[in-house]
Design a protein around this motif. Structure first.
Motif, PDB file in Angstrom:
ATOM      1  N   TYR A  94       0.845  -1.184   0.000  1.00 54.05           N
ATOM      2  CA  TYR A  94       0.000   0.000   0.000  1.00 54.05           C
ATOM      3  C   TYR A  94       0.893   1.251   0.000  1.00 54.05           C
ATOM      4  CZ  TYR A  94      -4.033  -3.004   0.713  1.00 54.05           C
ATOM      5  OH  TYR A  94      -4.996  -3.969   0.539  1.00 54.05           O
ATOM      6  N   ASP A  95       0.752   2.124   1.007  1.00 53.81           N
ATOM      7  CA  ASP A  95       1.492   3.386   1.021  1.00 53.81           C
ATOM      8  C   ASP A  95       2.856   3.280   1.698  1.00 53.81           C
ATOM      9  OD1 ASP A  95      -0.396   4.786  -0.328  1.00 53.81           O
ATOM     10  OD2 ASP A  95      -1.249   5.797   1.406  1.00 53.81           O
ATOM     11  N   LEU A  96       3.234   2.137   2.204  1.00 54.16           N
ATOM     12  CA  LEU A  96       4.468   2.010   2.971  1.00 54.16           C
ATOM     13  C   LEU A  96       5.538   1.223   2.223  1.00 54.16           C
ATOM     14  CD1 LEU A  96       3.112   1.333   6.573  1.00 54.16           C
ATOM     15  CD2 LEU A  96       3.872   3.492   5.587  1.00 54.16           C
ATOM     16  N   ALA A  97       6.783   1.503   2.572  1.00 51.93           N
ATOM     17  CA  ALA A  97       7.924   0.791   1.989  1.00 51.93           C
ATOM     18  C   ALA A  97       8.922   0.483   3.095  1.00 51.93           C
ATOM     19  CB  ALA A  97       8.595   1.634   0.911  1.00 51.93           C
ATOM     20  N   LEU A  98       9.337  -0.765   3.182  1.00 52.45           N
ATOM     21  CA  LEU A  98      10.383  -1.197   4.106  1.00 52.45           C
ATOM     22  C   LEU A  98      11.649  -1.475   3.302  1.00 52.45           C
ATOM     23  CD1 LEU A  98       8.297  -3.616   6.335  1.00 52.45           C
ATOM     24  CD2 LEU A  98       9.358  -1.477   7.098  1.00 52.45           C
ATOM     25  N   ILE A  99      12.769  -0.947   3.764  1.00 57.06           N
ATOM     26  CA  ILE A  99      14.044  -1.101   3.066  1.00 57.06           C
ATOM     27  C   ILE A  99      15.041  -1.763   4.005  1.00 57.06           C
ATOM     28  CG2 ILE A  99      15.898   0.068   1.829  1.00 57.06           C
ATOM     29  CD1 ILE A  99      13.941   2.423   1.464  1.00 57.06           C
ATOM     30  N   LYS A 100      15.608  -2.882   3.561  1.00 56.45           N
ATOM     31  CA  LYS A 100      16.669  -3.547   4.312  1.00 56.45           C
ATOM     32  C   LYS A 100      18.004  -3.061   3.781  1.00 56.45           C
ATOM     33  CE  LYS A 100      18.212  -8.100   5.863  1.00 56.45           C
ATOM     34  NZ  LYS A 100      18.015  -9.570   5.747  1.00 56.45           N
ATOM     35  N   LEU A 101      18.893  -2.652   4.683  1.00 55.21           N
ATOM     36  CA  LEU A 101      20.169  -2.059   4.294  1.00 55.21           C
ATOM     37  C   LEU A 101      21.346  -2.957   4.651  1.00 55.21           C
ATOM     38  CD1 LEU A 101      19.574   1.607   5.508  1.00 55.21           C
ATOM     39  CD2 LEU A 101      19.420   0.760   3.160  1.00 55.21           C
ATOM     40  N   LYS A 169     -10.652   5.504   7.488  1.00 58.94           N
ATOM     41  CA  LYS A 169     -10.342   5.538   8.919  1.00 58.94           C
ATOM     42  C   LYS A 169      -9.493   4.351   9.339  1.00 58.94           C
ATOM     43  CE  LYS A 169     -13.768   8.463  11.132  1.00 58.94           C
ATOM     44  NZ  LYS A 169     -14.787   8.563  12.203  1.00 58.94           N
ATOM     45  N   GLU A 170      -9.595   3.252   8.625  1.00 60.17           N
ATOM     46  CA  GLU A 170      -8.819   2.061   8.987  1.00 60.17           C
ATOM     47  C   GLU A 170      -7.338   2.256   8.698  1.00 60.17           C
ATOM     48  OE1 GLU A 170      -8.599  -2.731   7.977  1.00 60.17           O
ATOM     49  OE2 GLU A 170     -10.162  -1.461   7.072  1.00 60.17           O
ATOM     50  N   TYR A 171      -7.015   2.943   7.592  1.00 62.87           N
ATOM     51  CA  TYR A 171      -5.634   3.039   7.152  1.00 62.87           C
ATOM     52  C   TYR A 171      -5.002   4.421   7.344  1.00 62.87           C
ATOM     53  CZ  TYR A 171      -6.680  -1.399   4.894  1.00 62.87           C
ATOM     54  OH  TYR A 171      -7.043  -2.695   4.661  1.00 62.87           O
ATOM     55  N   TYR A 172      -5.807   5.455   7.510  1.00 69.01           N
ATOM     56  CA  TYR A 172      -5.275   6.814   7.574  1.00 69.01           C
ATOM     57  C   TYR A 172      -5.794   7.572   8.780  1.00 69.01           C
ATOM     58  CZ  TYR A 172      -4.240   5.913   2.652  1.00 69.01           C
ATOM     59  OH  TYR A 172      -3.777   5.364   1.482  1.00 69.01           O
ATOM     60  N   SER A 224      -0.156   1.332  12.867  1.00 64.35           N
ATOM     61  CA  SER A 224      -0.848   0.213  13.522  1.00 64.35           C
ATOM     62  C   SER A 224      -1.655  -0.610  12.513  1.00 64.35           C
ATOM     63  CB  SER A 224      -1.768   0.733  14.628  1.00 64.35           C
ATOM     64  OG  SER A 224      -2.728   1.639  14.109  1.00 64.35           O
ATOM     65  N   ALA A 225      -2.146   0.023  11.451  1.00 64.95           N
ATOM     66  CA  ALA A 225      -2.926  -0.714  10.451  1.00 64.95           C
ATOM     67  C   ALA A 225      -2.067  -1.706   9.683  1.00 64.95           C
ATOM     68  CB  ALA A 225      -3.587   0.274   9.486  1.00 64.95           C
ATOM     69  N   PHE A 226      -0.748  -1.477   9.674  1.00 62.63           N
ATOM     70  CA  PHE A 226       0.176  -2.341   8.924  1.00 62.63           C
ATOM     71  C   PHE A 226       1.221  -2.969   9.849  1.00 62.63           C
ATOM     72  CE2 PHE A 226      -1.413   0.997   6.144  1.00 62.63           C
ATOM     73  CZ  PHE A 226      -1.910   0.245   5.086  1.00 62.63           C
ATOM     74  N   ARG A 227       0.911  -2.984  11.142  1.00 62.99           N
ATOM     75  CA  ARG A 227       1.911  -3.464  12.111  1.00 62.99           C
ATOM     76  C   ARG A 227       2.250  -4.934  11.906  1.00 62.99           C
ATOM     77  NH1 ARG A 227       5.654  -4.619  14.188  1.00 62.99           N
ATOM     78  NH2 ARG A 227       6.419  -4.271  16.314  1.00 62.99           N
TER      79      ARG A 227
END
Length: 236
Positions: A94-101, A169-172, A224-227
């Motif tokens: 969705y709107d998030l990005a996780l980057i492993k370095l 409201k669930e995501y934002y 918290s919606a993407f925890r």
């Protein structure tokens, strides 16, 4: 300091091609206070038409918005800002990005990891919630730095219209912008902290107007919606 120097240089180059940033100096985070070394969770850099914030979660992982990754065409194997390190992996959701370095840069070691909410914790980002917003403060271009501001979340009429969407409201969480503005619509990924924990990241990927215009609200994507997803990817 390294991030500030790089960002200012890139910003100057951007202004050489366009004046789009100049009109936003007075419309970003106003006042507040400079973050301390213990609050150095995040770094900013200049994207194609906005500023991106990247926040440290651990000694391997950082988080930002997917808009920053897609717009800047960040790919595994590339250097992701000299101060941070090499991209080992990117996971978008969705709107998030996780980057492993890997091969962390010098500034990365000086950054602090922000605390995440517990897996089942709801930080209750609703009307009248007390929060701390981190954003870019600029009196002049050359003095750009990250400040924080304590705010009370308020839901204005535009936010109420946005919340009519069934998933909103669930995501934002939507925050009314007053004369004491917090983050600008161009500060993609700027963080919101509640009770000492990462609560949300500012996003412009939805229909928010830009800072110099009559923007009345700012959208943040809820952590918290993407925890559970964050835990599955990072084991954090």
């Amino acid at each position: 300091m390294l991030s500030l120097v790089l960002s200012v240089v890139l910003l100057a180059l951007s202004l050489g091609n366009s004046g789009s940033y100049a009109s936003q100096i007075d419309d970003r985070i106003r006042g507040g206070e400079k973050i301390s070394d213990d609050e150095r969770y995040t770094i900013f850099y200049v994207g194609p038409s906005f500023f991106c914030f990247v926040t440290k979660l651990s000694e391997q992982w950082v988080i930002t918005t997917s808009y920053c990754i897609n717009a800047n065409k960040v790919r595994p194997g590339e250097i992701f800002l000299e101060e941070l390190g090499t991209v080992a992996d990117i996971t978008l959701h969705y709107d998030l990005a996780l980057i492993k370095l890997t091969n962390p840069g010098p500034y990365f070691h000086r950054m602090k990891s922000v605390a995440l909410p517990d897996l089942d914790e709801d930080l209750n980002l609703s009307n009248n919630t007390e929060a701390t917003i981190f954003g870019l403060y600029m009196e002049v271009i050359q003095s750009a730095e990250i400040h924080k501001m304590n705010v009370t979340l308020k839901t204005g009429d535009d936010c109420k219209k946005f919340y009519q969407s069934p998933y909103a409201k669930e995501y934002y969480t939507c925050m009314e912008i007053t004369e004491e503005k917090t983050t600008c619509a161009y500060d993609e990924g700027a963080l919101m902290v509640v009770n000492g924990k990462l609560a949300a990241l500012a996003t412009i990927s939805t229909e928010i107007t830009t800072c110099p215009s009559a923007a009345t609200y700012q959208l943040f994507v809820k952590i918290s919606a993407f925890r559970a997803w964050i835990h599955d990817v990072t084991n954090l």
